[in-house]
Write an enzyme that holds these catalytic residues in place. Structure first.
Site, short mmCIF file in Angstrom:
data_model
loop_
_atom_site.label_atom_id
_atom_site.label_comp_id
_atom_site.label_asym_id
_atom_site.label_seq_id
_atom_site.Cartn_x
_atom_site.Cartn_y
_atom_site.Cartn_z
N HIS A 10 49.00 43.79 69.13
CA HIS A 10 48.39 43.94 70.47
C HIS A 10 48.25 45.39 70.94
O HIS A 10 48.48 45.71 72.11
CB HIS A 10 49.19 43.14 71.50
CG HIS A 10 49.06 41.65 71.37
ND1 HIS A 10 47.96 41.04 70.82
CD2 HIS A 10 49.92 40.64 71.72
CE1 HIS A 10 48.14 39.72 70.85
NE2 HIS A 10 49.32 39.45 71.38
N HIS A 46 44.76 37.71 77.71
CA HIS A 46 45.93 36.96 77.26
C HIS A 46 46.53 36.12 78.40
O HIS A 46 47.75 36.00 78.52
CB HIS A 46 46.97 37.92 76.70
CG HIS A 46 47.83 37.35 75.62
ND1 HIS A 46 48.94 36.60 75.88
CD2 HIS A 46 47.73 37.42 74.27
CE1 HIS A 46 49.52 36.24 74.74
NE2 HIS A 46 48.78 36.72 73.74
N GLU A 100 42.62 32.78 73.45
CA GLU A 100 42.32 34.19 73.23
C GLU A 100 41.02 34.35 72.44
O GLU A 100 41.00 34.28 71.22
CB GLU A 100 43.48 34.86 72.50
CG GLU A 100 44.82 34.69 73.19
CD GLU A 100 45.98 35.03 72.27
OE1 GLU A 100 45.93 36.07 71.58
OE2 GLU A 100 46.93 34.22 72.20
#
Length: 344
Positions: A105, A179, A309
């Site tokens: 991420h 997210h 996502e």
């Protein structure tokens, strides 16, 4: 329609602001300029009751301590990169190894852990906020400086549109997502196991023990990964499927989209979420391993929410058969996802 703003706290000597977008039907979305985080979405059930449908915390401190990326824009790359490195144009780049031995991420800093510049948008047919951030060359280990713009927009059709544009000054890789953890029961009265998920996808990506794609595309037919006709999220955790067990008895898998539409439905409340995107895949994460910390609506627990996502497949830089995440110097990266809140 209106936009209101109020102080939300301080981070790194910077003021953090919260923006609430509200349409004429009472649907409201609150987001903050730290990480472009969506902190709350108040949506009606079939009886008109407005309740929150995303997980989150009751203060900035909760988000600063959060390791689960609640409501954030994550990047530069969403998901994991194997070994925390990749090769581009014959050069190897070493990234933050923030999930040893891998990168996840966007790294230690990433888009989710900075304060973005923000501008309120007020138009005749929608209201919103435009967030801007310049990610400098070398941030997280990535090449190139990228000028990023993320826009949240709400209209009177109960559509929340999120768009992102990134322009790099050197060849690089880019693959963001939002997210948010959705729970359509309203104020998290129930978990999401009884939510019905529909995904027009005939292939999902096999994962290894590190939750990274092996490169194999698996057929969903005859498995708990077949959401083409809709199925409850509980079908996964209740199964003995090896791929379900690998990620903590649930879903954390990328699905390649045959049609770029995903729906989530909670029969008890009547809330229906329709997700449309220009991205080639969606990663479904059913919060299998989420536990042990305090949230706004109680202690975090498995299956408390579900992430949808929208993105290119994770670790695509290591898999030539995946849609590419390479963006050329001066090129434009475009990510779009629209969330429509309905009842039935």
């Amino acid at each position: 329609m209106e936009v209101t703003v109020h102080p939300y706290g301080k981070y790194d000597n910077q003021e953090v602001q919260a923006y609430t977008l509200k349409n004429d039907h009472g649907l409201s979305v609150t987001c903050i300029d730290y990480g472009c985080i969506i902190t709350e979405i108040l949506a009606p059930d079939r009886n008109g009751a407005q309740e929150n449908v995303v997980l989150g915390f009751d203060s900035l401190d909760g988000y600063l301590a959060d390791q689960t990326y609640q409501g954030t824009i994550v990047g530069r790359i969403a998901g994991r990169i194997r070994g925390g490195e990749f090769e581009l144009n014959g050069k190897t780049y070493s990234l933050d190894k923030n999930e040893k031995p891998n990168h996840i991420h966007g790294g230690v800093k990433g888009f989710s852990k900075v304060v973005w510049d923000s501008t309120i948008i007020k138009k005749e047919n929608h209201v919103g906020v435009e967030f801007k951030y310049v990610s400098m060359d070398g941030e997280g280990g990535y090449p190139g400086t990228i000028e990023m713009t993320v826009t949240y927009s709400l209209n009177n059709e109960n559509e929340l549109s999120i768009s992102a544009v990134g322009v790099p000054d050197a060849d690089t890789i880019l693959n963001i997502t939002n997210h948010a953890y959705f729970n359509l029961s309203g104020n998290m009265k129930n978990d999401v196991l009884d939510h019905e998920l529909t995904i027009n996808s005939s292939k999902f990506l096999e994962l290894d023990q590190e939750f990274l794609p092996t490169g194999e595309l698996l057929d969903v037919t005859g498995t708990v990964f077949d959401f083409r006709e809709g199925r409850k999220i509980a079908d996964g955790p209740n199964s003995a499927d090896e791929q379900i067990a690998i990620v903590g008895q649930g879903y954390d898998h990328p699905f390649l989209l045959d049609e770029k539409l995903v729906t989530l439905y909670d029969e008890a409340s009547g809330r229906l979420l329709k997700v449309e995107t220009n991205q080639p895949a969606v990663v479904v994460y059913s919060s299998n391993t989420m536990k042990g910390f305090k949230m706004r609506d109680g202690s975090a627990r498995p299956y408390f929410g579900v992430c949808l996502e929208t993105q290119a497949p994770p670790d695509a830089i290591h898999h030539p058969n995946f849609p590419s995440t390479i963006v050329k110097k001066g090129g434009e990266y475009n990510w779009e996802t629209k969330y429509t809140f309905l009842v039935k």
